[in-house]
Design an enzyme around this catalytic site. Structure first.
Site, PDB file in Angstrom:
ATOM      1  N   HIS A 205      47.323  52.721  46.118  1.00  0.00           N
ATOM      2  CA  HIS A 205      47.261  54.097  45.603  1.00  0.00           C
ATOM      3  C   HIS A 205      47.934  55.012  46.614  1.00  0.00           C
ATOM      4  O   HIS A 205      47.531  55.041  47.792  1.00  0.00           O
ATOM      5  CB  HIS A 205      45.812  54.547  45.412  1.00  0.00           C
ATOM      6  CG  HIS A 205      45.016  53.656  44.509  1.00  0.00           C
ATOM      7  ND1 HIS A 205      45.256  53.559  43.149  1.00  0.00           N
ATOM      8  CD2 HIS A 205      43.990  52.816  44.765  1.00  0.00           C
ATOM      9  CE1 HIS A 205      44.388  52.707  42.619  1.00  0.00           C
ATOM     10  NE2 HIS A 205      43.616  52.240  43.574  1.00  0.00           N
TER      11      HIS A 205
ATOM     12  N   ASN B  17      40.106  55.339  37.585  1.00  0.00           N
ATOM     13  CA  ASN B  17      39.086  56.359  37.868  1.00  0.00           C
ATOM     14  C   ASN B  17      39.494  57.217  39.057  1.00  0.00           C
ATOM     15  O   ASN B  17      39.094  58.376  39.165  1.00  0.00           O
ATOM     16  CB  ASN B  17      37.740  55.687  38.158  1.00  0.00           C
ATOM     17  CG  ASN B  17      37.122  55.116  36.905  1.00  0.00           C
ATOM     18  OD1 ASN B  17      36.589  55.848  36.091  1.00  0.00           O
ATOM     19  ND2 ASN B  17      37.220  53.817  36.732  1.00  0.00           N
TER      20      ASN B  17
ATOM     21  N   ALA C  49      38.347  54.039  45.490  1.00  0.00           N
ATOM     22  CA  ALA C  49      39.458  53.258  46.050  1.00  0.00           C
ATOM     23  C   ALA C  49      40.511  54.145  46.715  1.00  0.00           C
ATOM     24  O   ALA C  49      41.589  53.676  47.069  1.00  0.00           O
ATOM     25  CB  ALA C  49      40.101  52.441  44.936  1.00  0.00           C
TER      26      ALA C  49
HETATM   27  N1  LIG Z   1      35.701  55.468  41.282  1.00  0.00           N
HETATM   28  C1  LIG Z   1      36.498  54.468  41.657  1.00  0.00           C
HETATM   29  O1  LIG Z   1      37.328  54.602  42.567  1.00  0.00           O
HETATM   30  C2  LIG Z   1      36.375  53.161  40.985  1.00  0.00           C
HETATM   31  C3  LIG Z   1      35.623  53.030  39.851  1.00  0.00           C
HETATM   32  N2  LIG Z   1      35.479  51.824  39.246  1.00  0.00           N
HETATM   33  C4  LIG Z   1      34.661  51.784  38.034  1.00  0.00           C
HETATM   34  O2  LIG Z   1      33.327  51.447  38.408  1.00  0.00           O
HETATM   35  C5  LIG Z   1      32.682  50.748  37.330  1.00  0.00           C
HETATM   36  C6  LIG Z   1      32.087  49.435  37.846  1.00  0.00           C
HETATM   37  O3  LIG Z   1      33.112  48.646  38.378  1.00  0.00           O
HETATM   38  P1  LIG Z   1      32.905  47.082  38.629  1.00  0.00           P
HETATM   39  O4  LIG Z   1      31.588  46.835  39.230  1.00  0.00           O
HETATM   40  O5  LIG Z   1      34.114  46.598  39.297  1.00  0.00           O
HETATM   41  O6  LIG Z   1      32.893  46.555  37.108  1.00  0.00           O
HETATM   42  P2  LIG Z   1      32.370  45.142  36.567  1.00  0.00           P
HETATM   43  O7  LIG Z   1      33.046  44.967  35.251  1.00  0.00           O
HETATM   44  O8  LIG Z   1      32.517  44.108  37.604  1.00  0.00           O
HETATM   45  O9  LIG Z   1      30.801  45.396  36.341  1.00  0.00           O
HETATM   46  C7  LIG Z   1      30.308  46.330  35.416  1.00  0.00           C
HETATM   47  C8  LIG Z   1      29.070  45.721  34.769  1.00  0.00           C
HETATM   48  O10 LIG Z   1      28.401  46.738  34.015  1.00  0.00           O
HETATM   49  C9  LIG Z   1      28.194  46.263  32.686  1.00  0.00           C
HETATM   50  N3  LIG Z   1      28.188  47.409  31.782  1.00  0.00           N
HETATM   51  C10 LIG Z   1      29.227  48.096  31.269  1.00  0.00           C
HETATM   52  N4  LIG Z   1      28.796  49.111  30.507  1.00  0.00           N
HETATM   53  C11 LIG Z   1      27.451  49.047  30.529  1.00  0.00           C
HETATM   54  C12 LIG Z   1      26.418  49.820  29.937  1.00  0.00           C
HETATM   55  N5  LIG Z   1      26.690  50.876  29.143  1.00  0.00           N
HETATM   56  N6  LIG Z   1      25.136  49.472  30.151  1.00  0.00           N
HETATM   57  C13 LIG Z   1      24.856  48.406  30.928  1.00  0.00           C
HETATM   58  N7  LIG Z   1      25.766  47.629  31.530  1.00  0.00           N
HETATM   59  C14 LIG Z   1      27.060  47.958  31.332  1.00  0.00           C
HETATM   60  C15 LIG Z   1      29.345  45.325  32.439  1.00  0.00           C
HETATM   61  O11 LIG Z   1      29.054  44.470  31.361  1.00  0.00           O
HETATM   62  P3  LIG Z   1      30.275  43.906  30.474  1.00  0.00           P
HETATM   63  O12 LIG Z   1      31.124  43.100  31.402  1.00  0.00           O
HETATM   64  O13 LIG Z   1      29.573  43.126  29.411  1.00  0.00           O
HETATM   65  O14 LIG Z   1      31.005  45.120  29.964  1.00  0.00           O
HETATM   66  C16 LIG Z   1      29.418  44.602  33.780  1.00  0.00           C
HETATM   67  O15 LIG Z   1      28.454  43.587  33.879  1.00  0.00           O
HETATM   68  C17 LIG Z   1      33.775  50.519  36.251  1.00  0.00           C
HETATM   69  O16 LIG Z   1      33.688  51.525  35.266  1.00  0.00           O
HETATM   70  C18 LIG Z   1      35.076  50.695  37.046  1.00  0.00           C
HETATM   71  O17 LIG Z   1      36.146  51.124  36.237  1.00  0.00           O
HETATM   72  C19 LIG Z   1      36.035  50.693  39.781  1.00  0.00           C
HETATM   73  C20 LIG Z   1      36.807  50.786  40.909  1.00  0.00           C
HETATM   74  C21 LIG Z   1      37.095  52.033  41.564  1.00  0.00           C
HETATM   75  O1  LIG Z   2      39.673  50.004  42.532  1.00  0.00           O
HETATM   76  C1  LIG Z   2      40.769  50.523  42.325  1.00  0.00           C
HETATM   77  O2  LIG Z   2      41.804  50.224  42.947  1.00  0.00           O
HETATM   78  C2  LIG Z   2      40.901  51.633  41.365  1.00  0.00           C
HETATM   79  C3  LIG Z   2      40.195  51.449  40.130  1.00  0.00           C
HETATM   80  O3  LIG Z   2      39.939  50.376  39.642  1.00  0.00           O
HETATM   81  C4  LIG Z   2      39.809  52.679  39.441  1.00  0.00           C
HETATM   82  O4  LIG Z   2      40.112  53.768  39.948  1.00  0.00           O
HETATM   83  O5  LIG Z   2      39.185  52.588  38.370  1.00  0.00           O
END
Ligand SMILES: NC(=O)C1=CN([C@@H]2O[C@H](COP(=O)(O)OP(=O)(O)OC[C@H]3O[C@@H](n4cnc5c(N)ncnc54)[C@H](OP(=O)(O)O)[C@@H]3O)[C@@H](O)[C@H]2O)C=CC1
Ligand SMILES: O=C([O-])CC(=O)C(=O)O
EC number: 1.4.1.21
Length: 279
Positions: free
Chosen positions: A229, A199, A132
């Site tokens: 951000h 993150n 992001a």
């Molecule tokens: N790097 C970056 O800039 C960003 C990173 N992120 C991160 O990316 C990841 C994915 O985001 P997003 O798609 O929005 O999240 P969501 O919550 O929409 O989707 C994640 C899915 O993965 C499942 N899940 C979680 N842990 C596990 C596991 N160990 N094994 C199998 N399935 C699992 C969740 O299940 P359940 O709901 O049951 O937990 C959910 O269905 C998150 O960790 C988020 O914080 C997001 C935005 C920005």
């Molecule tokens: O998507 C965003 O704005 C940021 C976020 O959730 C993350 O860094 O985990």
């Protein structure tokens, strides 16, 4: 045509939520030149719902280990920090590349060291999309000359709901009626207290000054409908000030649309042999 399909990278997807779904759709539409062969989510109904939207249907893996025990080239983690802690090493040991979205897990130095050792030993690559955030290319380039880096993240309290911070502080997201600074401290502490929200602080740390010297301010603003951000960096090279005002994902307000688009672009580039833009 046949040889193009043979040459296409095979992808395993861990996590079928907001980001995982968009990646799967981008592969299915041909935007990412790859084949999605396996998906896995804690919740099988989420995997089934995703697979039912695809023209080329991947298999639903019975457990996360099946993703990398099958002959995929890249596993995409779009799940959680726990998923990185529990599965990243075995994915690399199985000689698969790994794209990580839950970058916060890498701020644990022992986790990072083990994974980087595995990359060297098994000649694998970990991809970290810019997520992001914007400007990580510049931060990486000026790393040696950086003196300070501050990330100011502003989100609607709804987008911060459920974070560990609220258990510790006893602040209730529903009671925030004016713009409020919730947290000021290191990226390391920010990622621990807001694991699904910040993150980006981990990405910024890894690109620049590390998780203890990268400063983070998290602001809850009930008037905003954006995930904003702002990166402010200074050093011998000059200064960098970048603001991204992100539209939240329509299915997960914690996650920005840019984070999803960045994951898609990173995987597209990893699956393509073309020009690379940016440092
Ligand atoms: N790097 C970056 O800039 C960003 C990173 N992120 C991160 O990316 C990841 C994915 O985001 P997003 O798609 O929005 O999240 P969501 O919550 O929409 O989707 C994640 C899915 O993965 C499942 N899940 C979680 N842990 C596990 C596991 N160990 N094994 C199998 N399935 C699992 C969740 O299940 P359940 O709901 O049951 O937990 C959910 O269905 C998150 O960790 C988020 O914080 C997001 C935005 C920005
Ligand atoms: O998507 C965003 O704005 C940021 C976020 O959730 C993350 O860094 O985990």
């Amino acid at each position: 045509m046949f040889s193009i399909i043979i040459d296409m990278k095979k992808i395993g997807l861990l996590g079928c939520g907001a980001i995982g779904t968009q990646i799967a759709l981008a592969i299915d539409s041909g935007k990412i030149p790859a084949i999605l062969t396996h998906v896995y989510d804690f919740d099988r109904s989420k995997s089934e719902a995703l697979v039912s939207r695809l023209k080329k249907r991947p298999q639903i893996a019975e457990n996360p280990h099946m993703l990398s025990s099958n002959p995929v080239d890249i596993v995409v983690e779009a799940a959680s920090q726990d998923a990185v802690r529990n599965h990243a090493l075995s994915i690399l040991q199985n000689r698969r590349d790994l794209l990580i979205m839950s970058v916060g897990a890498l701020l644990d130095e022992s986790v990072l060291e083990i994974l980087l050792d595995a990359c060297r030993e098994f000649k694998r690559t970990i991809y970290l999309p810019s997520g992001a955030l914007a400007g990580l290319d510049a931060i990486r380039s000026v790393k040696e000359e950086l003196e300070s880096v501050l990330l100011v993240t502003t989100k609607n309290p709804k987008s911060l709901k459920g974070a560990r911070f609220f258990e510790v502080s006893k602040i209730d997201t529903d009671s925030i009626t004016t713009k409020t600074v919730l947290f000021e401290g290191s990226a390391k502490d920010a990622v621990n207290l807001f694991p699904a929200n910040i993150n980006v602080a981990a990405l910024l740390s890894l690109a620049g000054l590390g998780s203890h010297n990268t400063k983070v301010r998290i602001v809850a603003d009930p008037q905003t409908d954006k995930n904003t951000h702002q990166v402010i960096a200074q050093g011998k090279f000059g200064s960098i000030s970048i603001t991204v005002e992100n539209v939240p994902d329509s299915t997960n307000p914690k996650t920005s649309r840019l984070a999803t688009l960045s994951a898609v672009e990173c995987l597209r580039a990893a699956c393509s042999t073309d020009m690379r833009i940016g440092s």
